[in-house]
Design a protein around this motif. Structure first.
Motif: not given
Length: 316
Positions: A105-133
């Protein structure tokens, strides 16, 4: 006629006695064994993936962790990290009914979804040529971001969550609320026009009711959905000079109804002034230090320092 009344009275008493005995037996029948209870306690304990939180508490259903700090104290960054860590754990599961969901629940519009995707991607292992997509896309289907513009929006969203959760295949692992104090002054201003001069010295009744309603709904959701709650609150935090600066104190903006549901509290304070901290983050060695302290009823933890960097957030 008198005999019929006596017989009817006796039958009614017997029915009441029979129903009461059934209710009593139903009440004392155990819903789970001790082994089931211990298994559920282990299963429901949530690790955030952040050592400075997990070393202090294992979050469980009914727990409400309040993260308090001024602006530029990495409160939203903590929520982003926790959400990414929780969602990334269930990526390898083939059973969709075991893959947990996270609600923000984002009450002041500061939850950055782009930043969330960056952090999430860094947590997932790479899987072949497609990576963690593919894994990222799967995890994005299990995070639910709700933007709230006022207290009414927040109350409506909280009320609708049970119905929305029924359409998911997996359980709700965590509820996140970014800046519970975002609408405090808005609610006070809305109610201020109808208050008298004497009432202006205290918090308006409507603001108190709103905070009590939000607190009650969060408590009900935490227990009903069997998941903990992490909430940020933006307010002033300073070091208490009366105790040689060894304790952080906050300016409380919310009512007793809200404070009563908070089970754990983490206070944050930038080690540098906000402007200097931002300049250090952008230009310097790209890190900012944050003072951190755990507080609870009858307990004040030691002051610790953590670093906020662009690559690894909040490492001790």
């Amino acid at each position: 006629g008198r005999l019929a009344l006596v017989q009817k009275f006796c039958r009614n008493r017997a029915a009441v006695k029979y129903a009461s005995m059934n209710d009593l037996l139903k009440w004392v029948t155990p819903e789970e064994t001790a082994l089931d209870f211990l298994s559920r306690q282990r299963r429901e304990a949530l690790a955030t993936g952040l050592p400075f939180i997990d070393s202090q508490v294992k979050l469980r259903p009914g727990h409400v962790l309040e993260i308090v700090g001024p602006t530029s104290s990495a409160k939203t960054e903590i929520l982003i990290e926790v959400a990414a860590n929780v969602l990334s754990r269930d990526v390898g599961s083939q059973n969709s009914s075991e893959q947990g969901h996270v609600v923000v629940f984002d009450c002041d519009g500061k939850f950055d979804f782009i930043r969330f995707i960056q952090v999430l991607t860094a947590r997932l292992p790479a899987q072949g040529s497609s990576g963690p997509v593919p894994d990222v896309l799967g995890a994005l289907q299990r995070i639910h971001l709700v933007r709230c513009s006022d207290t009414l929006d927040l109350l409506l969203a909280l009320n609708m969550l049970h119905r929305e959760q029924a359409t998911w295949q997996g359980p709700c692992r965590l509820l996140l609320l970014d800046n519970i104090s975002a609408f405090v002054w808005q609610d006070r201003a809305a109610a201020g026009s109808s208050t008298t001069h004497l009432q202006q010295q205290a918090m308006p009744v409507d603001a108190l009711r709103n905070q009590a309603a939000v607190a009650a709904l969060l408590r009900e959701l935490s227990q009903g959905l069997r998941c903990p709650v992490i909430v940020t609150k933006q307010t002033g935090v300073s070091q208490d000079d009366r105790q040689d600066g060894s304790k952080l104190i906050q300016r409380e903006l919310l009512s007793n109804a809200w404070q009563s549901i908070v089970t754990h509290r983490l206070l944050l304070l930038p080690a540098l002034p906000p402007g200097q901290a931002l300049a250090t983050l952008i230009q310097g060695p790209r890190h900012t230090e944050i003072l951190m302290q755990w507080q609870a009823t009858g307990y004040v933890g030691p002051l610790t320092r953590v670093q906020v960097t662009q690559q690894a957030i909040l490492q001790q």
